[in-house]
Write a protein that holds these residues in place. Sequence first.
Motif, mmCIF file in Angstrom:
data_model
loop_
_atom_site.group_PDB
_atom_site.id
_atom_site.type_symbol
_atom_site.label_atom_id
_atom_site.label_comp_id
_atom_site.label_asym_id
_atom_site.label_seq_id
_atom_site.Cartn_x
_atom_site.Cartn_y
_atom_site.Cartn_z
ATOM 1 N N GLY A 89 39.380 26.686 -26.233
ATOM 2 C CA GLY A 89 38.418 25.840 -25.401
ATOM 3 C C GLY A 89 38.264 26.309 -24.010
ATOM 4 O O GLY A 89 38.607 27.366 -23.510
ATOM 5 N N SER A 90 37.787 25.175 -23.155
ATOM 6 C CA SER A 90 37.588 25.551 -21.874
ATOM 7 C C SER A 90 39.103 25.215 -21.183
ATOM 8 O O SER A 90 39.958 24.729 -21.921
ATOM 9 C CB SER A 90 36.652 24.358 -21.050
ATOM 10 O OG SER A 90 37.163 23.316 -21.064
ATOM 11 N N ASN A 91 39.133 25.771 -19.900
ATOM 12 C CA ASN A 91 40.489 25.754 -19.271
ATOM 13 C C ASN A 91 40.898 24.319 -19.003
ATOM 14 O O ASN A 91 42.220 24.130 -19.262
ATOM 15 C CB ASN A 91 40.257 26.484 -17.869
ATOM 16 C CG ASN A 91 41.740 26.894 -17.132
ATOM 17 O OD1 ASN A 91 42.391 27.313 -17.762
ATOM 18 N ND2 ASN A 91 41.814 26.464 -15.922
ATOM 19 N N ASP A 92 39.931 23.544 -18.486
ATOM 20 C CA ASP A 92 40.487 22.056 -18.480
ATOM 21 C C ASP A 92 40.848 21.313 -19.474
ATOM 22 O O ASP A 92 41.641 20.859 -19.796
ATOM 23 C CB ASP A 92 39.107 21.279 -17.761
ATOM 24 C CG ASP A 92 38.995 21.765 -16.474
ATOM 25 O OD1 ASP A 92 39.638 22.202 -15.935
ATOM 26 O OD2 ASP A 92 37.698 21.563 -15.991
ATOM 27 N N GLN A 93 40.267 21.683 -20.896
ATOM 28 C CA GLN A 93 40.566 20.968 -22.186
ATOM 29 C C GLN A 93 41.735 21.816 -22.617
ATOM 30 O O GLN A 93 42.553 20.802 -23.043
ATOM 31 C CB GLN A 93 39.266 21.486 -23.030
ATOM 32 C CG GLN A 93 38.280 20.833 -22.867
ATOM 33 C CD GLN A 93 37.915 19.326 -23.537
ATOM 34 O OE1 GLN A 93 38.141 19.124 -24.579
ATOM 35 N NE2 GLN A 93 37.815 18.562 -22.505
ATOM 36 N N ILE A 94 42.162 22.917 -22.585
ATOM 37 C CA ILE A 94 43.362 23.524 -22.920
ATOM 38 C C ILE A 94 44.537 22.805 -21.966
ATOM 39 O O ILE A 94 45.634 22.450 -22.608
ATOM 40 C CB ILE A 94 43.361 25.112 -22.683
ATOM 41 C CG1 ILE A 94 42.368 25.811 -23.510
ATOM 42 C CG2 ILE A 94 44.744 25.679 -22.780
ATOM 43 C CD1 ILE A 94 42.138 27.179 -23.542
ATOM 44 N N ALA A 95 44.331 22.697 -20.687
ATOM 45 C CA ALA A 95 45.250 21.901 -19.814
ATOM 46 C C ALA A 95 45.561 20.557 -20.385
ATOM 47 O O ALA A 95 46.989 20.043 -20.284
ATOM 48 C CB ALA A 95 44.955 22.150 -18.346
ATOM 49 N N LEU A 96 44.763 19.734 -20.862
ATOM 50 C CA LEU A 96 44.838 18.433 -21.309
ATOM 51 C C LEU A 96 45.652 18.267 -22.734
ATOM 52 O O LEU A 96 46.572 17.752 -22.749
ATOM 53 C CB LEU A 96 43.684 17.986 -21.265
ATOM 54 C CG LEU A 96 42.603 17.521 -19.994
ATOM 55 C CD1 LEU A 96 41.410 16.809 -20.573
ATOM 56 C CD2 LEU A 96 43.477 16.304 -19.209
ATOM 57 N N VAL A 97 45.232 19.407 -23.386
ATOM 58 C CA VAL A 97 46.122 19.592 -24.636
ATOM 59 C C VAL A 97 47.415 19.930 -24.642
ATOM 60 O O VAL A 97 48.234 19.243 -25.148
ATOM 61 C CB VAL A 97 45.164 20.320 -25.705
ATOM 62 C CG1 VAL A 97 46.017 20.676 -26.911
ATOM 63 C CG2 VAL A 97 43.879 20.008 -26.038
ATOM 64 N N GLU A 98 47.528 20.882 -23.632
ATOM 65 C CA GLU A 98 49.062 21.149 -23.564
ATOM 66 C C GLU A 98 49.883 20.216 -22.523
ATOM 67 O O GLU A 98 51.016 20.098 -23.221
ATOM 68 C CB GLU A 98 48.981 22.248 -22.464
ATOM 69 C CG GLU A 98 50.359 23.024 -22.370
ATOM 70 C CD GLU A 98 50.314 24.289 -21.538
ATOM 71 O OE1 GLU A 98 51.214 25.108 -21.309
ATOM 72 O OE2 GLU A 98 49.288 24.470 -20.887
ATOM 73 N N ALA A 99 49.353 19.241 -21.961
ATOM 74 C CA ALA A 99 50.037 18.172 -21.601
ATOM 75 C C ALA A 99 50.355 17.133 -22.373
ATOM 76 O O ALA A 99 51.515 16.807 -22.472
ATOM 77 C CB ALA A 99 49.307 17.662 -20.492
ATOM 78 N N ILE A 100 49.633 17.141 -23.443
ATOM 79 C CA ILE A 100 49.934 15.990 -24.496
ATOM 80 C C ILE A 100 50.787 16.658 -25.363
ATOM 81 O O ILE A 100 51.917 15.771 -25.880
ATOM 82 C CB ILE A 100 48.725 15.616 -25.352
ATOM 83 C CG1 ILE A 100 47.416 15.005 -24.492
ATOM 84 C CG2 ILE A 100 48.749 14.917 -26.418
ATOM 85 C CD1 ILE A 100 46.082 14.748 -25.001
ATOM 86 N N VAL A 101 50.799 17.868 -25.866
ATOM 87 C CA VAL A 101 51.660 18.615 -26.759
ATOM 88 C C VAL A 101 53.057 18.593 -26.020
ATOM 89 O O VAL A 101 54.113 18.307 -26.770
ATOM 90 C CB VAL A 101 51.294 19.968 -26.943
ATOM 91 C CG1 VAL A 101 52.579 20.746 -27.846
ATOM 92 C CG2 VAL A 101 50.075 19.879 -27.756
ATOM 93 N N ASN A 102 53.248 18.783 -24.714
ATOM 94 C CA ASN A 102 54.456 18.809 -23.994
ATOM 95 C C ASN A 102 55.272 17.403 -24.093
ATOM 96 O O ASN A 102 56.240 17.422 -24.205
ATOM 97 C CB ASN A 102 54.287 19.239 -22.605
ATOM 98 C CG ASN A 102 54.027 20.789 -22.737
ATOM 99 O OD1 ASN A 102 54.312 21.521 -23.336
ATOM 100 N ND2 ASN A 102 53.418 21.321 -21.179
ATOM 101 N N SER A 103 54.515 16.527 -23.918
ATOM 102 C CA SER A 103 54.723 15.189 -23.865
ATOM 103 C C SER A 103 55.381 14.848 -25.349
ATOM 104 O O SER A 103 56.434 14.032 -25.546
ATOM 105 C CB SER A 103 53.697 14.025 -23.476
ATOM 106 O OG SER A 103 53.604 14.117 -22.330
#
Length: 319
Positions: free
Chosen positions: A47-61
Amino acid sequence: MLEKIISLSEVSLIDFLGVANANINLLTNAFPQSKIIARGEQLTVRGSNDQIALVEAIVNSCVAHLDKHATLTEKHMQAYIDSVLNPTGEESEQPWVEDKDVLLFGNKGIVIKAKTPNQRKLVDAATTNDIVFAIGPAGTGKTYTAVALAVKALKNKEVKKIIITRPAVEAGENLGFLPGDLKEKIDPYLRPIYDALDDMIPAEKLKFYLENRTIEIAPLAYMRGRTLNKAFILLDEAQNTTSMQMKMFLTRMGIQSKTIITGDKSQVDLPKNQTSGLGEAERILSGINGIAFVELDGSDVVRHRLVRKIIEAYGKQEK
Protein backbone atom coordinates in the motif's frame (compact mmCIF):
# COMPACT_ATOMS: atom_id res chain seq x y z
CA MET A 1 2.43 0.49 -4.50
CA LEU A 2 5.06 -0.07 -1.81
CA GLU A 3 5.63 -3.34 0.05
CA LYS A 4 6.74 -4.03 3.62
CA ILE A 5 7.45 -7.40 5.24
CA ILE A 6 6.86 -7.53 9.01
CA SER A 7 8.35 -10.44 10.93
CA LEU A 8 6.06 -12.38 13.30
CA SER A 9 8.74 -14.84 14.42
CA GLU A 10 8.47 -13.73 18.04
CA VAL A 11 4.83 -14.79 18.42
CA SER A 12 2.56 -17.67 17.50
CA LEU A 13 1.02 -16.93 14.11
CA ILE A 14 -2.15 -18.80 15.15
CA ASP A 15 -2.57 -16.55 18.19
CA PHE A 16 -1.90 -13.43 16.12
CA LEU A 17 -4.36 -14.33 13.35
CA GLY A 18 -7.10 -15.29 15.82
CA VAL A 19 -9.84 -17.89 15.70
CA ALA A 20 -10.90 -18.41 12.06
CA ASN A 21 -8.55 -15.53 11.14
CA ALA A 22 -10.80 -13.08 13.00
CA ASN A 23 -7.95 -10.78 14.08
CA ILE A 24 -6.30 -10.48 10.68
CA ASN A 25 -9.70 -9.95 9.05
CA LEU A 26 -10.30 -6.96 11.34
CA LEU A 27 -6.93 -5.54 10.37
CA THR A 28 -7.55 -6.14 6.65
CA ASN A 29 -11.01 -4.54 6.79
CA ALA A 30 -9.54 -1.48 8.54
CA PHE A 31 -7.25 -0.85 5.55
CA PRO A 32 -9.33 -1.59 2.43
CA GLN A 33 -6.91 0.28 0.17
CA SER A 34 -3.98 -1.90 1.22
CA LYS A 35 -3.28 -5.60 0.82
CA ILE A 36 -2.27 -7.59 3.91
CA ILE A 37 -1.07 -11.18 3.50
CA ALA A 38 -0.02 -13.52 6.34
CA ARG A 39 2.25 -16.35 5.32
CA GLY A 40 4.68 -18.39 7.40
CA GLU A 41 6.21 -16.12 10.05
CA GLN A 42 5.72 -12.98 7.97
CA LEU A 43 3.07 -10.38 7.32
CA THR A 44 3.33 -8.70 3.91
CA VAL A 45 1.70 -5.28 3.61
CA ARG A 46 1.26 -3.57 0.23
CA GLY A 47 0.00 0.00 0.00
CA SER A 48 1.02 3.62 0.46
CA ASN A 49 3.86 4.57 2.79
CA ASP A 50 1.42 6.11 5.31
CA GLN A 51 -0.87 3.07 5.30
CA ILE A 52 2.06 0.68 5.78
CA ALA A 53 3.32 2.75 8.73
CA LEU A 54 -0.11 2.59 10.41
CA VAL A 55 -0.42 -1.18 9.89
CA GLU A 56 3.11 -1.68 11.26
CA ALA A 57 2.28 0.35 14.37
CA ILE A 58 -0.81 -1.79 15.04
CA VAL A 59 1.06 -5.05 14.42
CA ASN A 60 3.90 -4.01 16.75
CA SER A 61 1.38 -3.20 19.49
CA CYS A 62 -0.30 -6.58 19.00
CA VAL A 63 3.03 -8.42 19.10
CA ALA A 64 3.96 -6.65 22.34
CA HIS A 65 0.52 -7.49 23.74
CA LEU A 66 0.92 -11.18 22.83
CA ASP A 67 4.37 -11.27 24.39
CA LYS A 68 2.96 -9.92 27.64
CA HIS A 69 -0.52 -11.48 27.77
CA ALA A 70 -0.06 -14.62 25.61
CA THR A 71 -3.48 -14.08 24.05
CA LEU A 72 -4.95 -11.64 21.51
CA THR A 73 -8.71 -11.42 21.08
CA GLU A 74 -10.79 -9.51 18.53
CA LYS A 75 -11.45 -6.86 21.20
CA HIS A 76 -7.72 -6.39 21.69
CA MET A 77 -7.08 -6.10 17.94
CA GLN A 78 -9.94 -3.62 17.51
CA ALA A 79 -8.65 -1.54 20.44
CA TYR A 80 -5.21 -1.25 18.85
CA ILE A 81 -6.71 -0.40 15.47
CA ASP A 82 -8.87 2.31 17.07
CA SER A 83 -5.92 3.75 18.99
CA VAL A 84 -4.00 4.25 15.73
CA LEU A 85 -6.88 5.35 13.50
CA ASN A 86 -8.77 7.45 16.08
CA PRO A 87 -8.74 10.94 14.55
CA THR A 88 -9.23 12.71 17.90
CA GLY A 89 -5.95 11.41 19.25
CA GLU A 90 -7.69 10.15 22.39
CA GLU A 91 -6.77 6.73 23.69
CA SER A 92 -9.53 4.19 23.19
CA GLU A 93 -10.63 2.12 26.15
CA GLN A 94 -8.44 -0.92 26.59
CA PRO A 95 -10.41 -4.19 27.01
CA TRP A 96 -8.01 -5.58 29.62
CA VAL A 97 -7.40 -4.65 33.22
CA GLU A 98 -3.96 -4.14 34.70
CA ASP A 99 -3.48 -5.68 38.13
CA LYS A 100 -0.40 -4.80 40.15
CA ASP A 101 -0.30 -8.37 41.51
CA VAL A 102 -0.10 -9.89 38.01
CA LEU A 103 3.43 -11.09 37.26
CA LEU A 104 2.75 -12.28 33.73
CA PHE A 105 0.18 -13.87 31.48
CA GLY A 106 0.87 -17.51 30.79
CA ASN A 107 -0.32 -19.93 28.14
CA LYS A 108 -3.96 -19.77 27.05
CA GLY A 109 -4.49 -16.56 28.98
CA ILE A 110 -3.52 -17.98 32.38
CA VAL A 111 -3.05 -15.09 34.80
CA ILE A 112 -0.02 -15.67 37.02
CA LYS A 113 -0.04 -13.43 40.07
CA ALA A 114 0.90 -13.20 43.71
CA LYS A 115 -2.09 -14.69 45.52
CA THR A 116 -1.23 -14.22 49.20
CA PRO A 117 0.32 -11.45 51.35
CA ASN A 118 3.56 -13.38 51.79
CA GLN A 119 3.81 -14.11 48.07
CA ARG A 120 3.49 -10.35 47.52
CA LYS A 121 6.30 -9.85 50.05
CA LEU A 122 8.40 -12.25 48.00
CA VAL A 123 7.71 -10.26 44.82
CA ASP A 124 8.50 -6.96 46.56
CA ALA A 125 11.68 -8.38 48.10
CA ALA A 126 12.88 -9.59 44.69
CA THR A 127 12.30 -6.10 43.29
CA THR A 128 14.50 -4.36 45.86
CA ASN A 129 17.10 -7.06 46.65
CA ASP A 130 19.54 -9.06 44.53
CA ILE A 131 19.37 -12.19 46.73
CA VAL A 132 16.11 -13.40 48.29
CA PHE A 133 15.50 -16.47 50.44
CA ALA A 134 11.90 -17.75 50.30
CA ILE A 135 11.40 -20.20 53.15
CA GLY A 136 8.19 -22.09 53.84
CA PRO A 137 6.31 -25.40 53.68
CA ALA A 138 5.08 -27.28 50.61
CA GLY A 139 2.32 -25.72 48.56
CA THR A 140 2.99 -22.09 49.48
CA GLY A 141 3.92 -21.12 45.91
CA LYS A 142 7.61 -20.44 46.61
CA THR A 143 8.98 -22.12 43.51
CA TYR A 144 6.11 -21.14 41.22
CA THR A 145 6.37 -17.47 42.18
CA ALA A 146 10.16 -17.53 41.82
CA VAL A 147 9.94 -19.08 38.34
CA ALA A 148 7.32 -16.47 37.36
CA LEU A 149 9.62 -13.67 38.49
CA ALA A 150 12.45 -15.18 36.45
CA VAL A 151 10.30 -15.50 33.30
CA LYS A 152 9.04 -11.94 33.77
CA ALA A 153 12.63 -10.65 34.00
CA LEU A 154 13.55 -12.54 30.83
CA LYS A 155 10.51 -11.22 28.93
CA ASN A 156 11.32 -7.66 30.04
CA LYS A 157 14.93 -8.17 28.89
CA GLU A 158 16.22 -7.43 32.39
CA VAL A 159 18.32 -10.61 32.16
CA LYS A 160 19.72 -12.64 29.28
CA LYS A 161 19.11 -16.09 30.72
CA ILE A 162 17.48 -18.08 33.49
CA ILE A 163 19.43 -20.65 35.51
CA ILE A 164 17.35 -23.04 37.62
CA THR A 165 19.02 -25.63 39.80
CA ARG A 166 18.44 -27.90 42.75
CA PRO A 167 20.48 -30.45 44.67
CA ALA A 168 20.06 -34.06 43.54
CA VAL A 169 19.27 -35.44 46.97
CA GLU A 170 17.20 -38.60 47.24
CA ALA A 171 14.00 -38.32 49.27
CA GLY A 172 13.92 -41.87 50.59
CA GLU A 173 14.67 -43.29 47.13
CA ASN A 174 17.81 -44.23 45.27
CA LEU A 175 18.81 -42.48 42.04
CA GLY A 176 20.75 -45.55 41.00
CA PHE A 177 17.55 -47.50 40.45
CA LEU A 178 16.18 -44.92 37.99
CA PRO A 179 16.79 -45.73 34.30
CA GLY A 180 18.94 -43.67 31.95
CA ASP A 181 21.96 -41.37 32.11
CA LEU A 182 22.52 -38.63 34.69
CA LYS A 183 20.19 -36.12 32.96
CA GLU A 184 17.41 -38.70 32.76
CA LYS A 185 17.91 -39.56 36.42
CA ILE A 186 17.82 -35.89 37.46
CA ASP A 187 14.88 -34.74 35.31
CA PRO A 188 12.18 -36.28 37.55
CA TYR A 189 13.54 -34.18 40.42
CA LEU A 190 13.25 -31.06 38.24
CA ARG A 191 9.68 -31.84 37.11
CA PRO A 192 8.07 -29.09 39.25
CA ILE A 193 10.26 -26.55 37.43
CA TYR A 194 9.24 -27.85 34.00
CA ASP A 195 5.57 -27.82 35.08
CA ALA A 196 5.81 -24.16 36.08
CA LEU A 197 7.55 -23.21 32.84
CA ASP A 198 4.91 -25.09 30.83
CA ASP A 199 2.28 -22.77 32.32
CA MET A 200 4.24 -19.62 31.51
CA ILE A 201 5.92 -20.06 28.12
CA PRO A 202 4.48 -21.44 24.85
CA ALA A 203 5.79 -24.94 24.10
CA GLU A 204 7.71 -24.01 20.95
CA LYS A 205 9.39 -21.01 22.56
CA LEU A 206 10.23 -23.01 25.71
CA LYS A 207 11.83 -25.71 23.55
CA PHE A 208 13.87 -23.02 21.77
CA TYR A 209 14.95 -21.45 25.08
CA LEU A 210 16.04 -24.82 26.46
CA GLU A 211 17.91 -25.78 23.29
CA ASN A 212 19.89 -22.53 23.07
CA ARG A 213 20.38 -22.48 26.87
CA THR A 214 18.51 -19.22 27.42
CA ILE A 215 16.80 -21.28 30.10
CA GLU A 216 19.10 -23.78 31.77
CA ILE A 217 17.87 -26.38 34.24
CA ALA A 218 20.61 -28.41 35.88
CA PRO A 219 21.64 -30.15 39.10
CA LEU A 220 23.50 -27.99 41.60
CA ALA A 221 26.81 -29.81 41.04
CA TYR A 222 26.93 -28.33 37.51
CA MET A 223 27.19 -24.78 38.94
CA ARG A 224 30.69 -25.22 40.37
CA GLY A 225 33.32 -22.97 38.81
CA ARG A 226 30.86 -20.80 36.87
CA THR A 227 30.23 -17.04 36.99
CA LEU A 228 26.62 -16.20 36.08
CA ASN A 229 26.31 -12.68 34.65
CA LYS A 230 23.03 -10.94 33.74
CA ALA A 231 21.08 -14.01 34.80
CA PHE A 232 18.11 -14.79 37.00
CA ILE A 233 19.27 -17.70 39.16
CA LEU A 234 16.90 -19.91 41.13
CA LEU A 235 17.97 -22.53 43.65
CA ASP A 236 15.07 -24.83 44.57
CA GLU A 237 14.89 -27.32 47.48
CA ALA A 238 17.71 -25.41 49.16
CA GLN A 239 17.13 -27.22 52.46
CA ASN A 240 18.96 -30.17 50.88
CA THR A 241 22.17 -28.26 50.21
CA THR A 242 25.17 -28.76 52.44
CA SER A 243 27.01 -25.74 53.90
CA MET A 244 29.69 -25.96 51.20
CA GLN A 245 27.13 -26.31 48.41
CA MET A 246 25.22 -23.23 49.58
CA LYS A 247 28.40 -21.16 49.78
CA MET A 248 29.45 -22.40 46.33
CA PHE A 249 26.07 -21.50 44.86
CA LEU A 250 25.88 -18.02 46.38
CA THR A 251 29.34 -17.15 45.07
CA ARG A 252 28.39 -18.00 41.44
CA MET A 253 26.44 -14.74 41.17
CA GLY A 254 27.85 -12.30 38.61
CA ILE A 255 27.05 -8.72 37.64
CA GLN A 256 23.45 -7.66 36.89
CA SER A 257 22.12 -10.94 38.27
CA LYS A 258 19.35 -11.79 40.71
CA THR A 259 19.04 -14.90 42.84
CA ILE A 260 16.11 -16.51 44.63
CA ILE A 261 16.66 -19.45 46.98
CA THR A 262 13.60 -21.46 47.98
CA GLY A 263 13.37 -24.17 50.60
CA ASP A 264 11.38 -25.91 53.31
CA LYS A 265 13.29 -26.41 56.55
CA SER A 266 10.82 -29.11 57.63
CA GLN A 267 11.73 -31.39 54.70
CA VAL A 268 15.49 -31.87 54.94
CA ASP A 269 16.60 -35.12 53.28
CA LEU A 270 20.30 -34.83 54.14
CA PRO A 271 22.00 -37.45 56.32
CA LYS A 272 21.61 -36.66 60.01
CA ASN A 273 25.28 -35.79 60.41
CA GLN A 274 25.11 -33.01 57.78
CA THR A 275 23.95 -29.43 58.42
CA SER A 276 21.47 -27.88 56.01
CA GLY A 277 23.02 -25.01 54.10
CA LEU A 278 19.67 -23.19 54.11
CA GLY A 279 19.40 -22.92 57.88
CA GLU A 280 23.06 -21.95 58.18
CA ALA A 281 22.73 -19.25 55.50
CA GLU A 282 19.76 -17.79 57.34
CA ARG A 283 21.88 -17.45 60.50
CA ILE A 284 24.98 -16.10 58.77
CA LEU A 285 23.51 -13.75 56.16
CA SER A 286 20.61 -12.12 58.03
CA GLY A 287 21.09 -8.38 58.23
CA ILE A 288 23.23 -7.98 55.10
CA ASN A 289 21.93 -5.18 52.87
CA GLY A 290 20.71 -6.54 49.55
CA ILE A 291 19.80 -9.96 50.95
CA ALA A 292 16.20 -10.53 52.05
CA PHE A 293 14.45 -13.40 53.85
CA VAL A 294 10.73 -14.01 53.28
CA GLU A 295 8.88 -16.52 55.46
CA LEU A 296 5.81 -18.26 54.05
CA ASP A 297 3.45 -20.39 56.15
CA GLY A 298 0.29 -22.47 56.06
CA SER A 299 -1.83 -19.40 55.25
CA ASP A 300 -0.04 -19.19 51.87
CA VAL A 301 -0.91 -22.73 50.75
CA VAL A 302 -2.57 -22.54 47.34
CA ARG A 303 -3.01 -26.26 46.71
CA HIS A 304 -5.94 -28.41 47.82
CA ARG A 305 -7.60 -27.13 51.01
CA LEU A 306 -6.51 -30.28 52.85
CA VAL A 307 -2.82 -29.53 52.26
CA ARG A 308 -2.98 -26.63 54.72
CA LYS A 309 -4.57 -28.88 57.35
CA ILE A 310 -1.95 -31.57 56.74
CA ILE A 311 0.86 -29.05 57.22
CA GLU A 312 -0.74 -27.75 60.42
CA ALA A 313 -1.21 -31.30 61.78
CA TYR A 314 2.39 -32.29 61.13
CA GLY A 315 3.56 -28.97 62.62
CA LYS A 316 1.73 -29.71 65.87
CA GLN A 317 3.19 -33.22 65.98
CA GLU A 318 6.75 -31.94 65.48
CA LYS A 319 6.34 -29.35 68.23
